[in-house]
Scaffold this motif. Sequence first.
Motif, PDB file in Angstrom:
ATOM      1  N   LEU A  80       0.818  -1.202   0.000  1.00  0.00           N
ATOM      2  CA  LEU A  80       0.000   0.000   0.000  1.00  0.00           C
ATOM      3  C   LEU A  80       0.861   1.267   0.000  1.00  0.00           C
ATOM      4  CD1 LEU A  80      -2.798  -0.883   2.540  1.00  0.00           C
ATOM      5  CD2 LEU A  80      -3.003  -0.634   0.089  1.00  0.00           C
ATOM      6  N   LEU A  81       1.934   1.258   0.754  1.00  0.00           N
ATOM      7  CA  LEU A  81       2.781   2.428   0.915  1.00  0.00           C
ATOM      8  C   LEU A  81       4.244   2.032   0.867  1.00  0.00           C
ATOM      9  CD1 LEU A  81       1.034   4.086   3.987  1.00  0.00           C
ATOM     10  CD2 LEU A  81       0.935   4.892   1.649  1.00  0.00           C
ATOM     11  N   LYS A  82       5.067   3.047   0.729  1.00  0.00           N
ATOM     12  CA  LYS A  82       6.499   2.805   0.873  1.00  0.00           C
ATOM     13  C   LYS A  82       6.749   2.359   2.310  1.00  0.00           C
ATOM     14  CE  LYS A  82       7.909   6.379  -2.364  1.00  0.00           C
ATOM     15  NZ  LYS A  82       8.631   7.653  -2.488  1.00  0.00           N
ATOM     16  N   PRO A  83       7.760   1.533   2.542  1.00  0.00           N
ATOM     17  CA  PRO A  83       7.993   1.028   3.903  1.00  0.00           C
ATOM     18  C   PRO A  83       8.233   2.130   4.944  1.00  0.00           C
ATOM     19  CG  PRO A  83       9.232  -0.254   2.319  1.00  0.00           C
ATOM     20  CD  PRO A  83       8.615   0.877   1.561  1.00  0.00           C
ATOM     21  N   GLU A  84       8.849   3.233   4.538  1.00  0.00           N
ATOM     22  CA  GLU A  84       9.121   4.297   5.520  1.00  0.00           C
ATOM     23  C   GLU A  84       7.858   5.069   5.917  1.00  0.00           C
ATOM     24  OE1 GLU A  84      10.137   5.902   1.414  1.00  0.00           O
ATOM     25  OE2 GLU A  84      10.703   4.132   2.542  1.00  0.00           O
ATOM     26  N   LEU A  85       6.743   4.901   5.185  1.00  0.00           N
ATOM     27  CA  LEU A  85       5.495   5.590   5.507  1.00  0.00           C
ATOM     28  C   LEU A  85       4.537   4.719   6.315  1.00  0.00           C
ATOM     29  CD1 LEU A  85       4.775   7.376   2.109  1.00  0.00           C
ATOM     30  CD2 LEU A  85       5.771   8.344   4.174  1.00  0.00           C
ATOM     31  N   ALA A  86       4.911   3.465   6.578  1.00  0.00           N
ATOM     32  CA  ALA A  86       4.041   2.534   7.297  1.00  0.00           C
ATOM     33  C   ALA A  86       4.589   2.277   8.692  1.00  0.00           C
ATOM     34  CB  ALA A  86       3.933   1.229   6.520  1.00  0.00           C
TER      35      ALA A  86
END
Length: 151
Positions: free
Chosen positions: A54-60
């Motif tokens: 769903l998102l880049k890993p740094e945004l989760a």
Amino acid sequence: MSRRPILWGVLIGLLLAVLFAPWTGTALGRLAKARAARASAAAALAAPTSLSALLKPELAFAGTNAAAAIRARIERLAQGGGVLVEAVAPIAAPPPLVMVQLRVSGPEKAVLALADAIERERPLLRFRSWRVAPAEGGGVRLSGVLVGAMR
């Protein structure tokens, strides 16, 4: 009636069937391919979709304790802004998502600043739905559902 006209009719019918056989075979082959394509498309639509990216890993949020991390973030921001946290409760959501029910109250400027700070900080967290209503004592009450993603 004699048999001769019936025999001629049968012979002409067989001749026409032999003449049209290539086009009939082509049409039946196309029909079979179309049915196979339709069946594979229906199977692809029926298969569950993956929601893992769903998102880049740094945004989760990391790990399985994302609801606790969201609670800690809300309490930290609320304490710094002078807002009362009335309730923070996790809600059931599909696996890569995490949802939290939130209810806070306080002065209007402080509550709106808290909502802005919640959405601006990383990892990403957004209000799915929200409502601001007047609270007793002159302040406002913000209630809503926050949605974030887990890695």
